[in-house]
Enzyme design. Sequence first.
Site, mmCIF file in Angstrom:
data_model
loop_
_atom_site.group_PDB
_atom_site.id
_atom_site.type_symbol
_atom_site.label_atom_id
_atom_site.label_comp_id
_atom_site.label_asym_id
_atom_site.label_seq_id
_atom_site.Cartn_x
_atom_site.Cartn_y
_atom_site.Cartn_z
ATOM 1 N N LEU A 1 -49.884 70.386 -0.786
ATOM 2 C CA LEU A 1 -49.744 68.942 -0.575
ATOM 3 C C LEU A 1 -49.202 68.603 0.814
ATOM 4 O O LEU A 1 -49.812 67.865 1.572
ATOM 5 C CB LEU A 1 -48.815 68.343 -1.647
ATOM 6 C CG LEU A 1 -49.180 68.563 -3.114
ATOM 7 C CD1 LEU A 1 -48.138 67.901 -4.019
ATOM 8 C CD2 LEU A 1 -50.566 68.040 -3.424
ATOM 9 N N ILE B 1 -45.726 75.636 2.083
ATOM 10 C CA ILE B 1 -46.477 75.973 0.876
ATOM 11 C C ILE B 1 -45.873 77.208 0.216
ATOM 12 O O ILE B 1 -45.962 78.335 0.735
ATOM 13 C CB ILE B 1 -47.966 76.192 1.191
ATOM 14 C CG1 ILE B 1 -48.529 74.965 1.937
ATOM 15 C CG2 ILE B 1 -48.734 76.456 -0.103
ATOM 16 C CD1 ILE B 1 -48.335 73.658 1.221
ATOM 17 N N ARG C 1 -7.864 85.856 -7.991
ATOM 18 C CA ARG C 1 -7.183 85.758 -6.697
ATOM 19 C C ARG C 1 -5.726 85.355 -6.886
ATOM 20 O O ARG C 1 -5.426 84.404 -7.627
ATOM 21 C CB ARG C 1 -7.901 84.723 -5.828
ATOM 22 C CG ARG C 1 -7.231 84.411 -4.505
ATOM 23 C CD ARG C 1 -7.305 85.572 -3.539
ATOM 24 N NE ARG C 1 -6.849 85.172 -2.225
ATOM 25 C CZ ARG C 1 -6.725 86.004 -1.191
ATOM 26 N NH1 ARG C 1 -7.042 87.281 -1.337
ATOM 27 N NH2 ARG C 1 -6.298 85.566 -0.022
ATOM 28 N N GLY D 1 -11.720 79.657 -0.607
ATOM 29 C CA GLY D 1 -11.062 79.693 0.692
ATOM 30 C C GLY D 1 -11.946 80.363 1.732
ATOM 31 O O GLY D 1 -13.166 80.155 1.765
ATOM 32 N N GLU E 1 -39.536 67.849 -3.764
ATOM 33 C CA GLU E 1 -40.131 66.971 -4.788
ATOM 34 C C GLU E 1 -39.824 65.497 -4.519
ATOM 35 O O GLU E 1 -39.618 64.713 -5.435
ATOM 36 C CB GLU E 1 -39.640 67.345 -6.192
ATOM 37 C CG GLU E 1 -39.972 68.761 -6.621
ATOM 38 C CD GLU E 1 -41.452 68.978 -6.851
ATOM 39 O OE1 GLU E 1 -42.207 67.996 -6.886
ATOM 40 O OE2 GLU E 1 -41.852 70.143 -6.985
#
Length: 386
Positions: free
Chosen positions: A124, A156, A270, A340, A364
Amino acid sequence: MDFNLSEDHQQFRKLLRTFVDKEIVPVAREWEQSGRYPTEIVKGMADMGLFGMTIPEEYGGLDLDPVSFALVFEEISRGWMGIAGILGSHSLSCRMLAMHGTEEQKQAYLPKLATGEIRTGVGLTEPDAGTDLQGIRTTAKLDGDHYVVNGAKMWITNARYANPLPVLVKTDPTASPAHRGMSILLIDSTSEGFTVTKDIPKLGYKGTESCEIVLDNVRVPKENLLGGVEGVGMKQALSALEWGRVNMAARSTGIAQRAYDEALSYANQRKAFGKTIGEFQAIQLQLASMATSVQASRLMAYWSADAVRRGRADAETGMAKIFCSEVALQVSIDAMKVHGGYGYSTEFEVERMYRDSILMSIGEGTNDVLRTVVAKSLLRGDVVVG
């Protein structure tokens, strides 16, 4: 009202999730960074029948309902959004062919497309025509029993694997409005003059190629005119793009889910100042907002898919695509913040989520253009909010 998936949908999602966790998640970061084509993953999707998602059972397809269709793209995008792109363009093209093709065209292509023996995409977009498809310049002039096609297409997906490739052309460049002179031709990619000139480098959306195609006096048999009728190509394309917006909403949800998952896991591992960062209120607030947005995105995506099941749903799918794509970007950014400095590292997954999320508001149809589509539907009374 029941906001839960049916038992069949839940079982289908479980199957998809197992495949993604086993076959995609472990290799996605490495293969994406190296540019390796995901051949084994493509074969796995073919073995599951996913290339036949939008193909009727009589031609060997799965003929999935729109909610199941959304589940496929959500789960695969949770692993690697680029892989979902391989299925996306193929599935939209198959739906377009199933809806509008002649019986001869369906018999010739759909059974092989359903198994993945052959694949396809959608031609398209052009260098000067993206969301504004009526602005395309590719022409097809009838010469005896063949059309002679000249022009170029951009971005494409599946370009190096698509055969046939449905291509939107102008069979009558003088028509007014322009869409009345537009048609779709099923072009054999081995035809003389059909050239994939280059792969376009991208920030994200890797794993599948996005290419430029040049069509130089490509001769296409008249019987390859989709549906055998000129002047309805725009209508044919738009009928498939409605499912495309469900696809994009679901992909966005998958990205957001994975970004949230990574942030939650990191917050539990963490440590800073003697405790996990998840124990700090600032991180808790981030996680709560992310989880809320992800769940709202999921419900919006499923709602739009169900609206497609019930009939035409331009406004609903437009709303979902806008909302879910913006959630994907924001949640990805927030996940990087939770990480972070490590969130900026290519050794962690969240930077890939961020790069992939950006496309969701562009593909789209851009979100700004979709807002005008939604607004027009509201003004016509096609959909009522409330």
